[in-house]
Scaffold this motif. Structure first.
Motif, PDB file in Angstrom:
ATOM      1  N   ALA A 248      58.538  80.110  19.169  1.00  0.00           N
ATOM      2  CA  ALA A 248      58.823  80.105  17.956  1.00  0.00           C
ATOM      3  C   ALA A 248      59.508  81.641  17.473  1.00  0.00           C
ATOM      4  O   ALA A 248      59.440  82.095  16.506  1.00  0.00           O
ATOM      5  CB  ALA A 248      57.601  79.765  16.773  1.00  0.00           C
ATOM      6  N   ARG A 249      59.248  82.477  18.455  1.00  0.00           N
ATOM      7  CA  ARG A 249      59.478  83.954  18.670  1.00  0.00           C
ATOM      8  C   ARG A 249      58.796  84.782  17.538  1.00  0.00           C
ATOM      9  O   ARG A 249      59.304  85.508  16.873  1.00  0.00           O
ATOM     10  CB  ARG A 249      61.015  84.059  18.428  1.00  0.00           C
ATOM     11  N   LEU A 250      57.427  84.442  17.385  1.00  0.00           N
ATOM     12  CA  LEU A 250      56.487  84.875  16.623  1.00  0.00           C
ATOM     13  C   LEU A 250      55.704  85.941  17.381  1.00  0.00           C
ATOM     14  O   LEU A 250      55.203  85.904  18.480  1.00  0.00           O
ATOM     15  CB  LEU A 250      55.674  83.920  16.091  1.00  0.00           C
ATOM     16  N   SER A 251      55.431  87.406  16.752  1.00  0.00           N
ATOM     17  CA  SER A 251      54.472  88.287  17.194  1.00  0.00           C
ATOM     18  C   SER A 251      53.061  87.660  17.162  1.00  0.00           C
ATOM     19  O   SER A 251      52.961  86.667  16.367  1.00  0.00           O
ATOM     20  CB  SER A 251      54.817  89.583  16.507  1.00  0.00           C
ATOM     21  N   GLN A 252      52.163  88.112  17.910  1.00  0.00           N
ATOM     22  CA  GLN A 252      50.720  87.611  17.255  1.00  0.00           C
ATOM     23  C   GLN A 252      50.327  88.134  16.026  1.00  0.00           C
ATOM     24  O   GLN A 252      49.842  87.076  15.305  1.00  0.00           O
ATOM     25  CB  GLN A 252      49.593  88.456  18.619  1.00  0.00           C
ATOM     26  N   GLN A 253      50.596  88.948  15.456  1.00  0.00           N
ATOM     27  CA  GLN A 253      50.279  89.562  14.214  1.00  0.00           C
ATOM     28  C   GLN A 253      51.188  88.488  13.093  1.00  0.00           C
ATOM     29  O   GLN A 253      50.401  88.234  12.071  1.00  0.00           O
ATOM     30  CB  GLN A 253      51.058  91.191  13.762  1.00  0.00           C
ATOM     31  N   ALA A 254      52.439  88.157  13.263  1.00  0.00           N
ATOM     32  CA  ALA A 254      52.984  87.204  12.664  1.00  0.00           C
ATOM     33  C   ALA A 254      52.390  85.799  12.412  1.00  0.00           C
ATOM     34  O   ALA A 254      52.000  85.390  11.376  1.00  0.00           O
ATOM     35  CB  ALA A 254      54.684  87.182  12.892  1.00  0.00           C
ATOM     36  N   LEU A 255      52.173  85.427  13.670  1.00  0.00           N
ATOM     37  CA  LEU A 255      51.335  84.061  13.743  1.00  0.00           C
ATOM     38  C   LEU A 255      49.859  84.136  12.911  1.00  0.00           C
ATOM     39  O   LEU A 255      49.439  83.300  12.268  1.00  0.00           O
ATOM     40  CB  LEU A 255      51.290  83.641  14.933  1.00  0.00           C
ATOM     41  N   ALA A 256      49.391  85.088  13.258  1.00  0.00           N
ATOM     42  CA  ALA A 256      47.876  85.485  12.588  1.00  0.00           C
ATOM     43  C   ALA A 256      48.128  85.354  11.098  1.00  0.00           C
ATOM     44  O   ALA A 256      47.038  84.848  10.609  1.00  0.00           O
ATOM     45  CB  ALA A 256      47.348  86.780  13.172  1.00  0.00           C
ATOM     46  N   ASP A 257      48.974  86.153  10.558  1.00  0.00           N
ATOM     47  CA  ASP A 257      49.084  86.026   9.296  1.00  0.00           C
ATOM     48  C   ASP A 257      49.505  84.622   8.721  1.00  0.00           C
ATOM     49  O   ASP A 257      48.855  84.522   7.545  1.00  0.00           O
ATOM     50  CB  ASP A 257      50.351  87.215   8.856  1.00  0.00           C
ATOM     51  N   ALA A 258      50.418  84.154   9.236  1.00  0.00           N
ATOM     52  CA  ALA A 258      50.681  82.872   8.713  1.00  0.00           C
ATOM     53  C   ALA A 258      49.438  81.744   8.778  1.00  0.00           C
ATOM     54  O   ALA A 258      49.608  80.714   8.085  1.00  0.00           O
ATOM     55  CB  ALA A 258      52.030  82.384   9.749  1.00  0.00           C
TER      56      ALA A 258
ATOM     57  N   ARG B  51      46.294  82.755   8.790  1.00  0.00           N
ATOM     58  CA  ARG B  51      45.310  83.438   7.967  1.00  0.00           C
ATOM     59  C   ARG B  51      44.166  83.630   8.982  1.00  0.00           C
ATOM     60  O   ARG B  51      42.921  83.029   8.323  1.00  0.00           O
ATOM     61  CB  ARG B  51      44.978  82.508   6.658  1.00  0.00           C
ATOM     62  N   VAL B  52      44.233  84.056  10.120  1.00  0.00           N
ATOM     63  CA  VAL B  52      43.270  84.442  11.026  1.00  0.00           C
ATOM     64  C   VAL B  52      43.616  86.034  11.353  1.00  0.00           C
ATOM     65  O   VAL B  52      44.636  86.503  11.268  1.00  0.00           O
ATOM     66  CB  VAL B  52      43.218  83.539  12.301  1.00  0.00           C
ATOM     67  N   SER B  53      42.591  86.779  12.039  1.00  0.00           N
ATOM     68  CA  SER B  53      42.972  87.767  12.510  1.00  0.00           C
ATOM     69  C   SER B  53      43.644  88.035  13.513  1.00  0.00           C
ATOM     70  O   SER B  53      43.624  86.894  14.649  1.00  0.00           O
ATOM     71  CB  SER B  53      41.499  88.717  12.538  1.00  0.00           C
ATOM     72  N   ARG B  54      44.524  89.091  13.754  1.00  0.00           N
ATOM     73  CA  ARG B  54      45.163  89.240  15.182  1.00  0.00           C
ATOM     74  C   ARG B  54      44.175  89.181  15.999  1.00  0.00           C
ATOM     75  O   ARG B  54      44.404  88.771  17.321  1.00  0.00           O
ATOM     76  CB  ARG B  54      45.716  90.654  15.170  1.00  0.00           C
ATOM     77  N   ARG B  55      43.006  89.951  16.139  1.00  0.00           N
ATOM     78  CA  ARG B  55      41.834  89.799  17.111  1.00  0.00           C
ATOM     79  C   ARG B  55      41.524  88.411  17.585  1.00  0.00           C
ATOM     80  O   ARG B  55      41.262  88.171  18.541  1.00  0.00           O
ATOM     81  CB  ARG B  55      40.699  90.650  16.692  1.00  0.00           C
ATOM     82  N   MET B  56      41.166  87.666  16.421  1.00  0.00           N
ATOM     83  CA  MET B  56      40.917  86.233  16.883  1.00  0.00           C
ATOM     84  C   MET B  56      42.120  85.339  17.752  1.00  0.00           C
ATOM     85  O   MET B  56      42.019  84.855  18.575  1.00  0.00           O
ATOM     86  CB  MET B  56      40.744  85.477  15.398  1.00  0.00           C
ATOM     87  N   LEU B  57      43.267  85.752  17.177  1.00  0.00           N
ATOM     88  CA  LEU B  57      44.266  85.204  17.963  1.00  0.00           C
ATOM     89  C   LEU B  57      44.651  85.468  19.390  1.00  0.00           C
ATOM     90  O   LEU B  57      44.903  84.850  20.230  1.00  0.00           O
ATOM     91  CB  LEU B  57      45.719  85.316  17.091  1.00  0.00           C
ATOM     92  N   VAL B  58      44.582  86.892  19.538  1.00  0.00           N
ATOM     93  CA  VAL B  58      44.468  87.512  20.907  1.00  0.00           C
ATOM     94  C   VAL B  58      43.289  86.718  21.757  1.00  0.00           C
ATOM     95  O   VAL B  58      43.740  86.104  22.875  1.00  0.00           O
ATOM     96  CB  VAL B  58      44.103  88.761  20.984  1.00  0.00           C
ATOM     97  N   ASN B  59      42.181  86.604  21.061  1.00  0.00           N
ATOM     98  CA  ASN B  59      41.017  85.995  21.843  1.00  0.00           C
ATOM     99  C   ASN B  59      41.297  84.417  22.136  1.00  0.00           C
ATOM    100  O   ASN B  59      40.885  83.926  23.163  1.00  0.00           O
ATOM    101  CB  ASN B  59      39.594  85.979  21.300  1.00  0.00           C
ATOM    102  N   ILE B  60      41.865  83.903  21.285  1.00  0.00           N
ATOM    103  CA  ILE B  60      42.375  82.233  21.441  1.00  0.00           C
ATOM    104  C   ILE B  60      43.189  82.090  22.480  1.00  0.00           C
ATOM    105  O   ILE B  60      43.151  81.320  23.274  1.00  0.00           O
ATOM    106  CB  ILE B  60      42.794  81.835  20.002  1.00  0.00           C
ATOM    107  N   GLU B  61      44.161  83.060  22.612  1.00  0.00           N
ATOM    108  CA  GLU B  61      45.215  82.850  23.695  1.00  0.00           C
ATOM    109  C   GLU B  61      44.705  83.466  25.055  1.00  0.00           C
ATOM    110  O   GLU B  61      45.138  82.829  26.195  1.00  0.00           O
ATOM    111  CB  GLU B  61      46.602  84.035  23.291  1.00  0.00           C
ATOM    112  N   LYS B  62      43.762  83.957  24.844  1.00  0.00           N
ATOM    113  CA  LYS B  62      42.962  84.260  26.115  1.00  0.00           C
ATOM    114  C   LYS B  62      41.906  83.216  26.495  1.00  0.00           C
ATOM    115  O   LYS B  62      41.290  83.163  27.673  1.00  0.00           O
ATOM    116  CB  LYS B  62      42.194  85.755  26.054  1.00  0.00           C
ATOM    117  N   GLY B  63      41.520  82.483  25.761  1.00  0.00           N
ATOM    118  CA  GLY B  63      40.590  81.383  25.970  1.00  0.00           C
ATOM    119  C   GLY B  63      39.279  81.862  26.004  1.00  0.00           C
ATOM    120  O   GLY B  63      38.215  81.366  26.539  1.00  0.00           O
TER     121      GLY B  63
END
Length: 190
Positions: free
Chosen positions: A29-39, A41-53
């Motif tokens: 989708a060509r989204l940065s982690q921050q853009a997806l996190a904002d869309a 409604r989760v923190s960027r840190r949470m998204l980073v941890n999700i992508e790491k499993g």
């Protein structure tokens, strides 16, 4: 909503699937982690941890991420090698007690409606169904006994605890060829 099971000794497969799928879908989708996190409604840190499993993520959070990515929930939890959502069969939630859990078995998009049926067939009983209109699907989960499903002269046996998803735009037969009662759940999707 509860969380996906996270065992400290070993990550469940579904967390590995979620990590890879979220990362791949975000990049597609060509989204940065921050853009997806904002869309989502989760923190960027949470998204980073999700992508790491590495995080015990709630089903509600995954649903928001799926919505932000424009995909259905199953696209996040299905095994990456699964070409179709007709057989996902992944543990999606576990409670405190070992007998408390939820598995996402299958998913199919619906245009109009979904019907939920509870079926019971006595030994030797059968039900013959004409073909449904094009695009219709059925999801079957056998709860007791053994179902023999016949599709165009092919027979498939589905035992208690197993399931099958198929296009019902062809003649099909449900049969109980055993000497015990058969019960199953049937979803019709159209």
């Amino acid at each position: 909503m509860g969380n996906i099971l996270h065992n400290d000794d070993e990550r469940p497969n579904v967390l590995v699937h979620v990590a890879g799928n979220v990362h791949r879908l975000r990049r597609d989708a060509r989204l940065s982690q921050q853009a997806l996190a904002d869309a989502a409604r989760v923190s960027r840190r949470m998204l980073v941890n999700i992508e790491k499993g590495d995080v015990n993520v709630s089903l509600n959070t995954l649903d928001r991420i799926a919505e932000a990515l424009g995909v259905l929930f199953y696209a996040l939890v299905q095994p990456p090698e699964t070409p179709d959502s007709a057989r996902i069969d992944e543990l999606a939630w576990a409670g405190a007690h070992p007998d408390s859990h939820a598995r996402l078995l299958a998913s199919k998009p619906a245009r109009n409606e979904v019907e939920l049926w509870a079926w019971s067939l006595a030994p030797g009983e059968r039900y013959e169904s004409p073909a449904d209109p094009a695009g219709w699907q059925e999801m079957l989960v056998v709860t007791a006994g053994t179902l023999t499903l016949m599709l165009e002269n092919q027979s498939r046996t589905i035992a208690a605890g197993d399931f099958h998803v198929f296009s019902s735009d062809r003649e099909h037969v449900y049969a109980n060829e055993t000497d015990t009662r058969l019960t199953f759940i049937r979803n019709v999707i159209y």
